[in-house]
Design a protein around this motif. Sequence first.
Motif, PDB file in Angstrom:
ATOM      1  N   GLY A   1      27.188   5.862  -7.098  1.00  0.00           N
ATOM      2  CA  GLY A   1      26.729   7.157  -6.597  1.00  0.00           C
ATOM      3  C   GLY A   1      26.362   7.107  -5.128  1.00  0.00           C
ATOM      4  O   GLY A   1      26.628   8.060  -4.373  1.00  0.00           O
ATOM      5  N   MET A   2      25.779   6.015  -4.696  1.00  0.00           N
ATOM      6  CA  MET A   2      25.412   5.872  -3.282  1.00  0.00           C
ATOM      7  C   MET A   2      26.657   5.790  -2.408  1.00  0.00           C
ATOM      8  O   MET A   2      26.726   6.404  -1.333  1.00  0.00           O
ATOM      9  CB  MET A   2      24.530   4.627  -3.100  1.00  0.00           C
ATOM     10  N   LEU A   3      27.637   5.037  -2.870  1.00  0.00           N
ATOM     11  CA  LEU A   3      28.895   4.940  -2.114  1.00  0.00           C
ATOM     12  C   LEU A   3      29.607   6.288  -2.058  1.00  0.00           C
ATOM     13  O   LEU A   3      30.175   6.655  -1.025  1.00  0.00           O
ATOM     14  CB  LEU A   3      29.798   3.885  -2.744  1.00  0.00           C
ATOM     15  N   TYR A   4      29.557   7.004  -3.151  1.00  0.00           N
ATOM     16  CA  TYR A   4      30.156   8.344  -3.175  1.00  0.00           C
ATOM     17  C   TYR A   4      29.461   9.271  -2.186  1.00  0.00           C
ATOM     18  O   TYR A   4      30.117  10.038  -1.469  1.00  0.00           O
ATOM     19  CB  TYR A   4      30.073   8.908  -4.591  1.00  0.00           C
ATOM     20  N   THR A   5      28.142   9.217  -2.144  1.00  0.00           N
ATOM     21  CA  THR A   5      27.381  10.057  -1.213  1.00  0.00           C
ATOM     22  C   THR A   5      27.755   9.742   0.231  1.00  0.00           C
ATOM     23  O   THR A   5      27.959  10.643   1.055  1.00  0.00           O
ATOM     24  CB  THR A   5      25.875   9.855  -1.422  1.00  0.00           C
TER      25      THR A   5
ATOM     26  N   ILE B   1      23.061  15.698   6.465  1.00  0.00           N
ATOM     27  CA  ILE B   1      22.029  15.560   5.430  1.00  0.00           C
ATOM     28  C   ILE B   1      22.351  14.388   4.508  1.00  0.00           C
ATOM     29  O   ILE B   1      21.475  13.576   4.163  1.00  0.00           O
ATOM     30  CB  ILE B   1      21.901  16.876   4.634  1.00  0.00           C
ATOM     31  N   LEU B   2      23.617  14.283   4.109  1.00  0.00           N
ATOM     32  CA  LEU B   2      23.998  13.173   3.224  1.00  0.00           C
ATOM     33  C   LEU B   2      23.946  11.830   3.943  1.00  0.00           C
ATOM     34  O   LEU B   2      23.623  10.802   3.329  1.00  0.00           O
ATOM     35  CB  LEU B   2      25.396  13.426   2.653  1.00  0.00           C
ATOM     36  N   LEU B   3      24.256  11.831   5.245  1.00  0.00           N
ATOM     37  CA  LEU B   3      24.098  10.585   6.014  1.00  0.00           C
ATOM     38  C   LEU B   3      22.640  10.157   6.073  1.00  0.00           C
ATOM     39  O   LEU B   3      22.321   8.957   5.950  1.00  0.00           O
ATOM     40  CB  LEU B   3      24.650  10.774   7.428  1.00  0.00           C
ATOM     41  N   ALA B   4      21.749  11.119   6.272  1.00  0.00           N
ATOM     42  CA  ALA B   4      20.320  10.803   6.304  1.00  0.00           C
ATOM     43  C   ALA B   4      19.863  10.258   4.944  1.00  0.00           C
ATOM     44  O   ALA B   4      19.075   9.300   4.876  1.00  0.00           O
ATOM     45  CB  ALA B   4      19.521  12.053   6.668  1.00  0.00           C
ATOM     46  N   LYS B   5      20.368  10.840   3.879  1.00  0.00           N
ATOM     47  CA  LYS B   5      20.033  10.340   2.537  1.00  0.00           C
ATOM     48  C   LYS B   5      20.529   8.911   2.356  1.00  0.00           C
ATOM     49  O   LYS B   5      19.800   8.050   1.823  1.00  0.00           O
ATOM     50  CB  LYS B   5      20.660  11.272   1.494  1.00  0.00           C
ATOM     51  N   SER B   6      21.759   8.643   2.798  1.00  0.00           N
ATOM     52  CA  SER B   6      22.305   7.281   2.693  1.00  0.00           C
ATOM     53  C   SER B   6      21.500   6.299   3.538  1.00  0.00           C
ATOM     54  O   SER B   6      21.309   5.138   3.133  1.00  0.00           O
ATOM     55  CB  SER B   6      23.765   7.278   3.139  1.00  0.00           C
ATOM     56  N   ALA B   7      21.038   6.746   4.699  1.00  0.00           N
ATOM     57  CA  ALA B   7      20.243   5.873   5.572  1.00  0.00           C
ATOM     58  C   ALA B   7      18.925   5.473   4.920  1.00  0.00           C
ATOM     59  O   ALA B   7      18.352   4.423   5.255  1.00  0.00           O
ATOM     60  CB  ALA B   7      19.975   6.581   6.895  1.00  0.00           C
ATOM     61  N   ILE B   8      18.450   6.272   3.980  1.00  0.00           N
ATOM     62  CA  ILE B   8      17.224   5.926   3.259  1.00  0.00           C
ATOM     63  C   ILE B   8      17.533   5.011   2.071  1.00  0.00           C
ATOM     64  O   ILE B   8      16.822   4.026   1.821  1.00  0.00           O
ATOM     65  CB  ILE B   8      16.516   7.206   2.766  1.00  0.00           C
ATOM     66  N   LEU B   9      18.611   5.307   1.360  1.00  0.00           N
ATOM     67  CA  LEU B   9      18.867   4.618   0.099  1.00  0.00           C
ATOM     68  C   LEU B   9      19.423   3.208   0.272  1.00  0.00           C
ATOM     69  O   LEU B   9      19.044   2.296  -0.475  1.00  0.00           O
ATOM     70  CB  LEU B   9      19.828   5.449  -0.763  1.00  0.00           C
ATOM     71  N   PHE B  10      20.331   3.010   1.229  1.00  0.00           N
ATOM     72  CA  PHE B  10      20.964   1.688   1.329  1.00  0.00           C
ATOM     73  C   PHE B  10      19.986   0.584   1.723  1.00  0.00           C
ATOM     74  O   PHE B  10      20.060  -0.524   1.156  1.00  0.00           O
ATOM     75  CB  PHE B  10      22.156   1.749   2.290  1.00  0.00           C
ATOM     76  N   PRO B  11      19.052   0.811   2.650  1.00  0.00           N
ATOM     77  CA  PRO B  11      18.045  -0.248   2.876  1.00  0.00           C
ATOM     78  C   PRO B  11      17.215  -0.550   1.626  1.00  0.00           C
ATOM     79  O   PRO B  11      16.886  -1.713   1.356  1.00  0.00           O
ATOM     80  CB  PRO B  11      17.176   0.350   3.997  1.00  0.00           C
ATOM     81  N   LEU B  12      16.908   0.513   0.859  1.00  0.00           N
ATOM     82  CA  LEU B  12      16.157   0.283  -0.372  1.00  0.00           C
ATOM     83  C   LEU B  12      16.966  -0.516  -1.381  1.00  0.00           C
ATOM     84  O   LEU B  12      16.401  -1.295  -2.168  1.00  0.00           O
ATOM     85  CB  LEU B  12      15.740   1.627  -0.984  1.00  0.00           C
ATOM     86  N   TYR B  13      18.289  -0.318  -1.376  1.00  0.00           N
ATOM     87  CA  TYR B  13      19.140  -1.073  -2.294  1.00  0.00           C
ATOM     88  C   TYR B  13      19.012  -2.582  -2.032  1.00  0.00           C
ATOM     89  O   TYR B  13      19.034  -3.390  -2.975  1.00  0.00           O
ATOM     90  CB  TYR B  13      20.591  -0.621  -2.139  1.00  0.00           C
TER      91      TYR B  13
END
Length: 286
Positions: A109-113, A166-178
């Motif tokens: 899902g993260m990669l899709y986003t 917006i989706l880039l900003a979301k990815s910028a939050i999620l991938f470091p957390l991953y």
Amino acid sequence: MTSLDKPTEEAEADDARAVTEAALFEAFGGVRGMIETVLPGLLFVTIFTLNNDLHMSAIAALAVSVVLVVVRLAMRDTVKHAFSGVFGVAFGVVFAMMTDNAKNFYLPGMLYTLGLALAYIVTSLAGVPLIGLILGPVFKENLSWRTRNPGRKKAYTKASYAWGLILLAKSAILFPLYWWADTEELGWVLVTLKIPPFLLAVWLTWVFLAKAPAPIDVFAEMEAAEKAEEEKARREKAEREEAERRRTTELFGGVREPGADDTPHRLAEGGSDVADSSRSGKHRKG
């Protein structure tokens, strides 16, 4: 502008906004679509937080996704959002099971986003904004906005950039957390970020489109063109039939039809014979 014109224009603007809202609601699934998007991930992270059981969490998430599809099918409703949820959850389950790492449930899902964010931005730069490709058929305008409605194309471009950023900003939050957070932290943050960015992007899309020119209904244009073509064909057929009737009248107008009453002609001919014989008799007497 007169005072009578203002209510009319305001009513038209309200109608345009209502149409835009309905189209966005249909395109993105509305409240039910959001629930179907959030519920599997929420169930996964809840169960995993309680017992750290990857298999139970994955099976529960996949099962609820299938149930949502079955409910849609039973209600004879559109299943595109539920089906997309099933495929997303299924990929997550496969990744997590194959790697025996619960965090990988969220990776597809993260990669899709991230890929979707790049698609929004790249298509906007190319002059074919993705949001226009998605919403064009919903508004019955297809791709007419590209060449015939520049104001609408501009609105679609702005909306696509908004979605991409917006989706880039979301990815910028999620991938470091991953990489840095544990499964529970990543899962809860991801569930939290499911709806708010989506609602922000939909709201910005509504704002841009509400100020844009009305869509060109190409479906109505095609129907009108088909009706005009049919009317033209009927007209041409009637003209051909009339021309054929005239030619037939000109060709056969002076010829008696078989069986027609020719008594007047015989009488006229007989009368001329009597007159001739009478005159010849007079000459003989003389």
